[in-house]
Design an enzyme around this catalytic site. Structure first.
Site, PDB file in Angstrom:
ATOM      1  N   LYS A 199       0.796  -1.166  -0.192  1.00 12.11           N
ATOM      2  CA  LYS A 199       0.221   0.099  -0.105  1.00 12.11           C
ATOM      3  C   LYS A 199       0.711   1.307  -0.080  1.00 12.11           C
ATOM      4  O   LYS A 199       0.551   2.198  -0.862  1.00 12.11           O
ATOM      5  CB  LYS A 199      -1.019  -0.143   1.251  1.00 12.11           C
ATOM      6  CG  LYS A 199      -1.523   1.299   1.568  1.00 12.11           C
ATOM      7  CD  LYS A 199      -2.754   0.719   2.645  1.00 12.11           C
ATOM      8  CE  LYS A 199      -2.213   1.137   4.125  1.00 12.11           C
ATOM      9  NZ  LYS A 199      -1.899   2.596   4.411  1.00 12.11           N
TER      10      LYS A 199
ATOM     11  N   ARG B 231      -8.493  12.923  12.086  1.00  8.11           N
ATOM     12  CA  ARG B 231      -7.047  12.998  12.535  1.00  8.11           C
ATOM     13  C   ARG B 231      -6.054  13.892  12.451  1.00  8.11           C
ATOM     14  O   ARG B 231      -6.533  14.777  11.832  1.00  8.11           O
ATOM     15  CB  ARG B 231      -6.364  11.643  11.488  1.00  8.11           C
ATOM     16  CG  ARG B 231      -7.264  10.407  11.597  1.00  8.11           C
ATOM     17  CD  ARG B 231      -6.955   9.268  10.500  1.00  8.11           C
ATOM     18  NE  ARG B 231      -5.710   8.963  10.762  1.00  8.11           N
ATOM     19  CZ  ARG B 231      -4.911   8.001   9.909  1.00  8.11           C
ATOM     20  NH1 ARG B 231      -5.731   7.562   8.860  1.00  8.11           N
ATOM     21  NH2 ARG B 231      -3.691   7.725  10.145  1.00  8.11           N
TER      22      ARG B 231
ATOM     23  N   GLN C 253       4.740   9.373   6.947  1.00  9.40           N
ATOM     24  CA  GLN C 253       3.861  10.266   6.050  1.00  9.40           C
ATOM     25  C   GLN C 253       4.265  11.682   6.390  1.00  9.40           C
ATOM     26  O   GLN C 253       4.356  12.457   5.228  1.00  9.40           O
ATOM     27  CB  GLN C 253       2.440  10.166   6.737  1.00  9.40           C
ATOM     28  CG  GLN C 253       1.631   8.738   6.308  1.00  9.40           C
ATOM     29  CD  GLN C 253       0.268   8.593   6.879  1.00  9.40           C
ATOM     30  OE1 GLN C 253      -0.108   9.570   7.585  1.00  9.40           O
ATOM     31  NE2 GLN C 253      -0.296   7.473   6.317  1.00  9.40           N
TER      32      GLN C 253
ATOM     33  N   ASP D  11       1.759  -0.515  11.759  1.00 11.58           N
ATOM     34  CA  ASP D  11       0.404  -0.916  11.292  1.00 11.58           C
ATOM     35  C   ASP D  11       0.144  -2.473  11.760  1.00 11.58           C
ATOM     36  O   ASP D  11      -1.165  -2.905  11.300  1.00 11.58           O
ATOM     37  CB  ASP D  11       0.166  -0.773   9.856  1.00 11.58           C
ATOM     38  CG  ASP D  11       0.208   0.691   9.349  1.00 11.58           C
ATOM     39  OD1 ASP D  11      -0.029   1.307  10.153  1.00 11.58           O
ATOM     40  OD2 ASP D  11       0.762   0.741   8.109  1.00 11.58           O
TER      41      ASP D  11
ATOM     42  N   ARG E 148      -7.887  -2.498   9.476  1.00 10.97           N
ATOM     43  CA  ARG E 148      -6.831  -3.652   9.999  1.00 10.97           C
ATOM     44  C   ARG E 148      -7.341  -4.371  11.333  1.00 10.97           C
ATOM     45  O   ARG E 148      -7.178  -5.563  11.653  1.00 10.97           O
ATOM     46  CB  ARG E 148      -5.459  -2.876  10.673  1.00 10.97           C
ATOM     47  CG  ARG E 148      -4.999  -2.385   9.349  1.00 10.97           C
ATOM     48  CD  ARG E 148      -3.445  -2.323   9.456  1.00 10.97           C
ATOM     49  NE  ARG E 148      -2.887  -1.632   8.306  1.00 10.97           N
ATOM     50  CZ  ARG E 148      -2.515  -2.001   6.891  1.00 10.97           C
ATOM     51  NH1 ARG E 148      -2.688  -2.882   6.700  1.00 10.97           N
ATOM     52  NH2 ARG E 148      -1.976  -1.168   6.126  1.00 10.97           N
TER      53      ARG E 148
END
Ligand code: S3P
Length: 441
Positions: free
Chosen positions: A21, A121, A171, A323, A396
């Site tokens: 991803k 977020r 990120q 993750d 997830r």
């Protein structure tokens, strides 16, 4: 979609997974900033990457998908067009944060928004450093999306800066490096530990000279001024997604009689913290056929059902498995003894507050767990009893709890489970192909 997972069937077989991803997001966006056509094989076609492709269309970039082969006609940093509409990034934090950096460098006006969950977020972590280098960007009063980016009237390049990141985040690092593609000075991003380095690898492949250094755990990357003018197009094959593989790895480990092989998985060491920790917990995982796909390490994993024991996770390992905590928590629930996770507060700012969601939903399937401000403690002495869970809109969590049903004492039902399509659309099919007993409606 409601998934019902019945325990008992061993998993057996051989599988290859869709593309990573993080690498897929970068490949699509960076190709758009290059001059010429890029060809990307094994691109992940899923909810979050479709958000990125949709955003590229909005800024005038042409692309085509044939199966998992993505072709992108790069327009160069200065060729992107202001979008007519708000760019909707869906649930994809990566799309939103990477675009904010790239579109600051491209100097176009736009509004970046997304789903309700995405709009909760934290975005000040990118907005403030982007403002410091001269981007005209604002978030809401609570520091969230929608974010508004305004074209700088002078068309001046952004300035370079040394950005000292308080937390290791790929990120944020990538957002700032992308903004730095149009900076008139050297840009430095300094992070407390090395976060996933796909950006550094891909920009190097595209001809950008980056200098990286390490001081103890800290990592620093430097990029020269105006580096974005000459990005070469990409020709890459994206490795299988390690984060998707992690669900199958834990599934095989906790399901008696299982033995599976996952081929051509990305094994970038900035991503494989879960492999190290599971091995320390007693997992039987063999790696073979190690090679490189471009600059990314790849290999095959053979996983056998194993007896696991509890462990502690903290420090720089956290970012290397950031993750994987939902499925790691499932492994811990099946391990003998206590597992303690600390220094992982960042999990509260993911697709859901993962510390809270992991703990509340584990309790619903009979696991003894204590929530901590920066992690959790799981007592894994008895396998989960079974029950019904809700993943709280988090892909997830949906997949992790589906995995837990394979080894629990009774079936586990996951409500609103279709969210797994965001990152791993073949998840249920792949598990069924490997032998799992799963019903969906
Ligand atoms: C990602 C970085 C991580 C990760 C996310 C993808 C990326 O986020 O959780 O799923 O592709 O750069 P943070 O950088 O916020 O930790």
């Amino acid at each position: 979609m409601k998934l019902t997972v019945n325990p008992g069937n061993p998993l057996r077989g051989d599988i290859r997974l869709p593309g990573d991803k993080s690498i897929s997001h970068r490949a699509a966006l960076f190709s758009a900033l290059a001059h010429g056509e890029s060809v990307i094989e094994n691109f992940l076609v899923a909810g979050v990457t479709k958000a990125m492709l949709h955003a590229l269309t909005e800024v005038g970039v042409e692309w085509s998908l044939t199966g998992p082969t993505l072709k992108v006609k790069g327009k160069g940093l200065n060729g992107l067009l202001p979008p007519a509409n708000t760019i909707h990034c869906g649930n994809s934090g990566t799309t939103l944060r990477l675009l904010a950096g790239a579109l600051s460098a491209a100097n176009i006006s736009c509004t970046l928004s997304g789903s309700n969950a995405l709009c909760q977020r934290p975005m000040l972590r990118i907005v403030e450093p982007l403002q410091r280098v001269g981007a005209v960007i604002t978030a809401t009063s609570t520091g969230t999306a929608p974010m508004k980016l305004k074209r700088r009237l002078t068309n001046q390049p952004l300035s370079g800066k040394t950005h000292i990141l308080p937390i290791a985040s790929a990120q944020v690092k990538t957002c700032l490096l992308l903004a730095g593609l149009n900076a008139n000075e050297v840009i430095v991003v300094d992070e407390p530990a090395l976060s996933r380095d796909h950006t550094e690898k891909m920009l190097s492949t595209m001809g950008i000279h980056l200098v990286e250094s390490f001081i103890n755990e800290r990592h620093q990357v430097q990029m020269s001024p105006l580096a974005g003018n000459n990005l070469s197009p990409l020709r890459i094959t994206i490795p299988g997604d390690f984060s998707s593989a992690s669900f199958l790895i834990v599934a095989a480990l906790i399901t008696p009689g299982s033995e599976i092989t996952i081929r051509k998985v990305g094994l970038n060491p900035t991503r494989t913290g879960l492999l190290s920790i599971l091995t320390l917990m007693g997992a039987h995982i063999d790696i073979s056929n190690e090679h490189f796909s471009g600059m990314e390490p790849v290999g095959d994993l053979r996983i056998r059902h194993s007896k696991l024991h509890g462990i502690e996770v903290s420090g720089s390992l956290v970012v290397k498995m950031i993750d994987e905590f939902p499925v790691f928590a499932i492994a811990a629930a099946f391990a003998e003894g206590e597992t303690l996770v600390t220094q992982a507060e960042e999990l509260r700012y993911k697709e859901s507050d993962r510390i809270s969601t992991i703990c509340t939903q584990l309790k619903r399937i009979g696991v003894v767990v204590e929530e901590r401000c920066d992690g959790f403690l799981i007592r894994g002495d008895n396998n989960p009893t079974g029950g019904e869970v809700n993943p709280n809109g988090d892909h997830r969590l949906a997949m992790a709890f589906a995995v837990s049903g394979l080894g629990s004492r009774n079936q586990i039902t996951i409500h609103d489970a279709g969210i797994f399509n965001e990152s791993y659309p073949r998840f249920v099919e792949d598990l069924i192909d490997l032998g799992a007993d799963i019903a969906y409606e």
